[in-house]
Design a protein around this motif. Structure first.
Motif, PDB file in Angstrom:
ATOM      1  N   ALA A  53       2.894  -8.997 -13.164  1.00  0.00           N
ATOM      2  CA  ALA A  53       1.507  -8.686 -12.839  1.00  0.00           C
ATOM      3  C   ALA A  53       1.058  -9.412 -11.575  1.00  0.00           C
ATOM      4  CB  ALA A  53       0.606  -9.053 -14.014  1.00  0.00           C
ATOM      5  N   LEU A  54       1.591 -10.619 -11.357  1.00  0.00           N
ATOM      6  CA  LEU A  54       1.231 -11.385 -10.163  1.00  0.00           C
ATOM      7  C   LEU A  54       1.806 -10.772  -8.886  1.00  0.00           C
ATOM      8  CD1 LEU A  54       1.636 -15.046 -11.487  1.00  0.00           C
ATOM      9  CD2 LEU A  54      -0.497 -13.901 -10.849  1.00  0.00           C
ATOM     10  N   SER A  55       2.764  -9.858  -9.027  1.00  0.00           N
ATOM     11  CA  SER A  55       3.350  -9.219  -7.837  1.00  0.00           C
ATOM     12  C   SER A  55       2.513  -8.049  -7.342  1.00  0.00           C
ATOM     13  CB  SER A  55       4.772  -8.726  -8.147  1.00  0.00           C
ATOM     14  OG  SER A  55       4.744  -7.560  -8.977  1.00  0.00           O
ATOM     15  N   PHE A  56       1.699  -7.439  -8.203  1.00  0.00           N
ATOM     16  CA  PHE A  56       0.997  -6.210  -7.852  1.00  0.00           C
ATOM     17  C   PHE A  56       0.032  -6.332  -6.669  1.00  0.00           C
ATOM     18  CE2 PHE A  56       1.714  -4.534 -12.396  1.00  0.00           C
ATOM     19  CZ  PHE A  56       2.846  -3.849 -11.999  1.00  0.00           C
ATOM     20  N   PRO A  57      -0.621  -7.489  -6.451  1.00  0.00           N
ATOM     21  CA  PRO A  57      -1.498  -7.562  -5.273  1.00  0.00           C
ATOM     22  C   PRO A  57      -0.764  -7.329  -3.952  1.00  0.00           C
ATOM     23  CG  PRO A  57      -2.024  -9.321  -6.793  1.00  0.00           C
ATOM     24  CD  PRO A  57      -0.767  -8.678  -7.306  1.00  0.00           C
ATOM     25  N   ASP A  58       0.551  -7.526  -3.951  1.00  0.00           N
ATOM     26  CA  ASP A  58       1.335  -7.346  -2.730  1.00  0.00           C
ATOM     27  C   ASP A  58       1.833  -5.915  -2.545  1.00  0.00           C
ATOM     28  OD1 ASP A  58       1.064 -10.036  -2.081  1.00  0.00           O
ATOM     29  OD2 ASP A  58       2.840 -10.603  -3.242  1.00  0.00           O
ATOM     30  N   LEU A  59       1.495  -5.039  -3.484  1.00  0.00           N
ATOM     31  CA  LEU A  59       1.969  -3.656  -3.407  1.00  0.00           C
ATOM     32  C   LEU A  59       1.267  -2.913  -2.276  1.00  0.00           C
ATOM     33  CD1 LEU A  59       3.774  -1.495  -4.731  1.00  0.00           C
ATOM     34  CD2 LEU A  59       1.795  -0.853  -6.133  1.00  0.00           C
ATOM     35  N   ARG A  60       2.054  -2.255  -1.438  1.00  0.00           N
ATOM     36  CA  ARG A  60       1.520  -1.438  -0.353  1.00  0.00           C
ATOM     37  C   ARG A  60       2.082  -0.027  -0.474  1.00  0.00           C
ATOM     38  NH1 ARG A  60      -1.161  -5.082  -0.670  1.00  0.00           N
ATOM     39  NH2 ARG A  60      -1.754  -6.665   0.865  1.00  0.00           N
ATOM     40  N   PRO A  61       1.344   0.980  -0.038  1.00  0.00           N
ATOM     41  CA  PRO A  61       1.830   2.355  -0.174  1.00  0.00           C
ATOM     42  C   PRO A  61       3.066   2.601   0.688  1.00  0.00           C
ATOM     43  CG  PRO A  61      -0.502   2.299   0.461  1.00  0.00           C
ATOM     44  CD  PRO A  61       0.022   0.916   0.598  1.00  0.00           C
ATOM     45  N   PRO A  62       4.037   3.371   0.192  1.00  0.00           N
ATOM     46  CA  PRO A  62       5.164   3.778   1.037  1.00  0.00           C
ATOM     47  C   PRO A  62       4.679   4.640   2.203  1.00  0.00           C
ATOM     48  CG  PRO A  62       5.630   4.205  -1.296  1.00  0.00           C
ATOM     49  CD  PRO A  62       4.178   3.873  -1.196  1.00  0.00           C
ATOM     50  N   VAL A  63       5.501   4.750   3.234  1.00  0.00           N
ATOM     51  CA  VAL A  63       5.143   5.534   4.419  1.00  0.00           C
ATOM     52  C   VAL A  63       4.793   6.975   4.019  1.00  0.00           C
ATOM     53  CG1 VAL A  63       5.999   6.472   6.595  1.00  0.00           C
ATOM     54  CG2 VAL A  63       6.573   4.122   5.927  1.00  0.00           C
ATOM     55  N   GLY A  64       3.655   7.446   4.517  1.00  0.00           N
ATOM     56  CA  GLY A  64       3.237   8.812   4.236  1.00  0.00           C
ATOM     57  C   GLY A  64       2.649   9.019   2.868  1.00  0.00           C
ATOM     58  N   ARG A  65       2.441   7.919   2.138  1.00  0.00           N
ATOM     59  CA  ARG A  65       1.928   8.031   0.771  1.00  0.00           C
ATOM     60  C   ARG A  65       0.722   7.116   0.556  1.00  0.00           C
ATOM     61  NH1 ARG A  65       7.572   8.461   0.232  1.00  0.00           N
ATOM     62  NH2 ARG A  65       8.287  10.215  -1.015  1.00  0.00           N
ATOM     63  N   GLY A  66      -0.194   7.134   1.497  1.00  0.00           N
ATOM     64  CA  GLY A  66      -1.419   6.374   1.311  1.00  0.00           C
ATOM     65  C   GLY A  66      -1.612   5.228   2.284  1.00  0.00           C
ATOM     66  N   GLU A  67      -0.734   5.095   3.268  1.00  0.00           N
ATOM     67  CA  GLU A  67      -0.888   4.037   4.268  1.00  0.00           C
ATOM     68  C   GLU A  67      -2.241   4.174   4.969  1.00  0.00           C
ATOM     69  OE1 GLU A  67       1.693   2.442   8.036  1.00  0.00           O
ATOM     70  OE2 GLU A  67       1.092   4.551   8.011  1.00  0.00           O
ATOM     71  N   ARG A  68      -2.938   3.046   5.123  1.00  0.00           N
ATOM     72  CA  ARG A  68      -4.256   3.053   5.748  1.00  0.00           C
ATOM     73  C   ARG A  68      -4.207   2.321   7.079  1.00  0.00           C
ATOM     74  NH1 ARG A  68      -9.041   3.111   1.380  1.00  0.00           N
ATOM     75  NH2 ARG A  68      -8.060   4.533  -0.113  1.00  0.00           N
ATOM     76  N   THR A  69      -4.735   2.959   8.109  1.00  0.00           N
ATOM     77  CA  THR A  69      -4.812   2.337   9.423  1.00  0.00           C
ATOM     78  C   THR A  69      -6.184   2.622  10.025  1.00  0.00           C
ATOM     79  OG1 THR A  69      -3.818   4.290  10.460  1.00  0.00           O
ATOM     80  CG2 THR A  69      -2.341   2.495   9.898  1.00  0.00           C
ATOM     81  N   MET A  70      -6.584   1.746  10.933  1.00  0.00           N
ATOM     82  CA  MET A  70      -7.850   1.932  11.629  1.00  0.00           C
ATOM     83  C   MET A  70      -7.581   2.508  13.012  1.00  0.00           C
ATOM     84  SD  MET A  70      -9.878   0.978   9.285  1.00  0.00           S
ATOM     85  CE  MET A  70     -11.388   1.248  10.216  1.00  0.00           C
ATOM     86  N   LEU A  71      -8.334   3.525  13.371  1.00  0.00           N
ATOM     87  CA  LEU A  71      -8.244   4.153  14.685  1.00  0.00           C
ATOM     88  C   LEU A  71      -9.426   3.691  15.547  1.00  0.00           C
ATOM     89  CD1 LEU A  71      -7.476   7.815  13.529  1.00  0.00           C
ATOM     90  CD2 LEU A  71      -5.818   6.028  14.094  1.00  0.00           C
ATOM     91  N   SER A  72      -9.162   3.402  16.791  1.00  0.00           N
ATOM     92  CA  SER A  72     -10.231   3.004  17.715  1.00  0.00           C
ATOM     93  C   SER A  72     -10.850   4.256  18.320  1.00  0.00           C
ATOM     94  CB  SER A  72      -9.664   2.098  18.819  1.00  0.00           C
ATOM     95  OG  SER A  72      -9.155   0.906  18.267  1.00  0.00           O
ATOM     96  N   ILE A  73     -12.083   4.540  17.919  1.00  0.00           N
ATOM     97  CA  ILE A  73     -12.792   5.737  18.377  1.00  0.00           C
ATOM     98  C   ILE A  73     -14.014   5.295  19.162  1.00  0.00           C
ATOM     99  CG2 ILE A  73     -13.888   7.900  17.698  1.00  0.00           C
ATOM    100  CD1 ILE A  73     -11.047   7.849  16.783  1.00  0.00           C
ATOM    101  N   GLY A  74     -14.007   5.466  20.465  1.00  0.00           N
ATOM    102  CA  GLY A  74     -15.134   5.040  21.280  1.00  0.00           C
ATOM    103  C   GLY A  74     -15.380   3.554  21.101  1.00  0.00           C
ATOM    104  N   ASP A  75     -16.604   3.189  20.715  1.00  0.00           N
ATOM    105  CA  ASP A  75     -16.927   1.787  20.498  1.00  0.00           C
ATOM    106  C   ASP A  75     -16.869   1.401  19.019  1.00  0.00           C
ATOM    107  OD1 ASP A  75     -19.051   3.243  19.628  1.00  0.00           O
ATOM    108  OD2 ASP A  75     -20.585   2.133  20.732  1.00  0.00           O
TER     109      ASP A  75
END
Length: 476
Positions: free
Chosen positions: A311-333
């Motif tokens: 259970a202590l490992s779950f906070p480190d879980l990240r989505p596999p590529v193409g399956r929920g990865e979140r990124t921020m895009l720079s749009i204008g300001d």
């Protein structure tokens, strides 16, 4: 220093090959020269598009320890380091079986219509905290992916995790027979690959094949919320399984979620594991991810491992590529949130993706934008299953929909015109319009079947607007 993955003597004993000179001990195994590492044993598999024999010289030049080739093609090569067999794929299967015979590892096999790869990755993360863990790469879950993963398994492995997929009946049977799991997990049954099955009952039966490979006394892990639970349980009880563990939100589930709180960048779960309360945080958002984490607890419980450490490992879980990865895009300001769900799609995963988009907290004037491609292999129900997505679009407050593919026309025609930004034949035709439409503060999800190439939209967005990992919502 660790021992080699395979010695020449072991390869010959497993495959019956005849071997030329110059072979070195193998430190890995590969079927793709693009990812081959020096020391890998290269299998010249004949695929639907390419024949691996065409790449043997390239593999040897990159430092392959040897190349497994067929008797038929061997005379064409004037080189050493050849391992000659009647059939290359069968040789890889035999090496995989040999890897399974020599290991003392505890083995978990995972199948299901949705969530196989995500659950496998969560299982990998959890068990790696407890010992040396080997798992399938990406979605290597088919007739060549499973034996390749087996043949890569080091002898020192303590836990092995194998994803097993199918799109026809009887495809899982030979794969689970090779893997011989101690625990077999079925995540869920959904209308996926309906083109090849008369009904969802047929899909349930095909997924139930995984239990046939269980080691005597092994454990079957089944989603209690599924309407096909009893049918899957019957498959388990007809196998060598000594135990069935159920998971889900159903009141009768052995491992039951009492509360799931989905936040924009994480999920919090309160669960009962055979009556014991366990509370944990998962480092990625999604109700479906939270529910599948229960199957990880079930497998770990069946293996007799430490649930608290898992259970202590779950906070480190990240989505596999193409399956929920979140990124921020720079749009204008400002910035916009991109959620990459582009790897593949079916009705269940599409609804889950729309729900995740709906959970994103937005500021004023910001919008939720869905860029959707056709869901394939749904047979005659294809148009109606696309049309039914309109309910999820409305329920999750999606403001704009960009759609690609002929089947998505059924969804577009069902939606209010104000919500439809553009419908096109291909994902490429959407790119410029999507890029032009995004404003600071927006959240964008991209999803569709692999053949729709929705990843091209993701790639272009990242290239145009830059990308940095996101672990937060757009609004606090």
């Amino acid at each position: 220093m660790s021992s080699p993955l395979w010695t020449l003597e072991e390869i010959v004993a497993a495959t019956g090959a005849r071997v030329g000179g110059g072979f070195r001990e193998a430190t890995g195994a590969s079927i793709d020269t693009r990812t081959l590492e020096p020391g890998d044993l290269y299998f010249a598999i004949k695929g639907d598009v390419h024949d691996g024999h065409d790449f043997v010289p390239a593999a040897l030049k990159k430092g392959a320890s040897g190349a497994v080739v067929s008797e038929e093609k061997a005379p064409a090569f004037q080189t050493d380091r050849l391992i000659v067999v009647p059939d290359v794929l069968e040789a890889m299967r035999r090496l995989g079986r040999a890897a399974r015979r020599r290991t003392d590892a505890r083995i978990v096999a995972i199948t299901g219509s949705v969530g196989k790869t995500g659950t496998k990755e969560a299982m990998r993360l959890a068990l790696s905290r407890l010992g040396a863990t080997h798992a399938s790469v990406a979605s290597y879950n088919n007739h060549w992916g499973v034996p390749l993963t087996l043949s890569r398994m080091p002898r020192e492995t303590e836990f092995g995790i194998f994803e097993i997929g199918m799109n026809h009946a009887y495809e899982i049977l030979p794969l689970t027979a090779m893997v011989r799991p101690h625990v077999a997990v079925i995540t869920t049954i959904e209308p996926v690959h309906m083109e090849f099955f008369p009904s969802l009952w047929g899909i349930a039966d095909a997924k139930g094949e995984i239990f046939s490979g269980l080691e005597p006394g092994g454990t079957a892990v089944i989603n209690r919320d599924s309407p096909y639970f009893e049918r899957l349980k019957a498959h388990a009880l007809a196998s060598a399984a000594g135990r069935v563990i159920s998971f889900g939100e159903h009141e009768a589930a052995d491992i039951r979620a009492e509360r799931i709180l989905v936040k924009p960048d994480q999920s919090i779960v309160e669960a009962r594991v055979f009556g014991q309360l366990v509370t944990y945080r998962i480092g990625t958002a999604g109700r479906h991810i939270a529910l599948n984490s229960l199957s990880v607890l079930a497998a770990v419980h069946a293996l007799g491992a430490d649930l608290a450490r898992v259970a202590l490992s779950f906070p480190d879980l990240r989505p596999p590529v193409g399956r929920g990865e979140r990124t921020m895009l720079s749009i204008g300001d400002g910035q916009a949130l991109l959620i990459d769900e582009s790897y593949n799609a079916n009705p269940a995963s599409m609804r889950a993706a729309l729900a995740n988009l709906g959970a994103v907290e937005l500021g004023r004037q910001a919008r939720r934008i869905a860029v959707l491609g056709d869901m394939k292999e749904l047979g005659e129900r294809g148009p109606s299953l696309h049309e039914e997505l309109a309910e999820a679009v409305e329920a999750n407050g999606i403001d704009l929909v960009f759609a690609a593919g002929p089947l998505m026309r059924s969804l577009v025609e069902r939606l209010p015109k104000a919500k439809v930004a553009l419908h096109a034949d291909t994902s490429v035709e959407l790119i410029d319009a999507v890029c032009a439409a995004i404003r600071p503060g927006d959240a964008v999800t991209v999803k569709g079947s692999l053949s729709m190439k929705m990843a091209l939209v993701v790639k272009d967005l990242k290239e145009r607007y830059g990308a940095s990992p996101s672990a937060h919502a757009l609004k606090g």
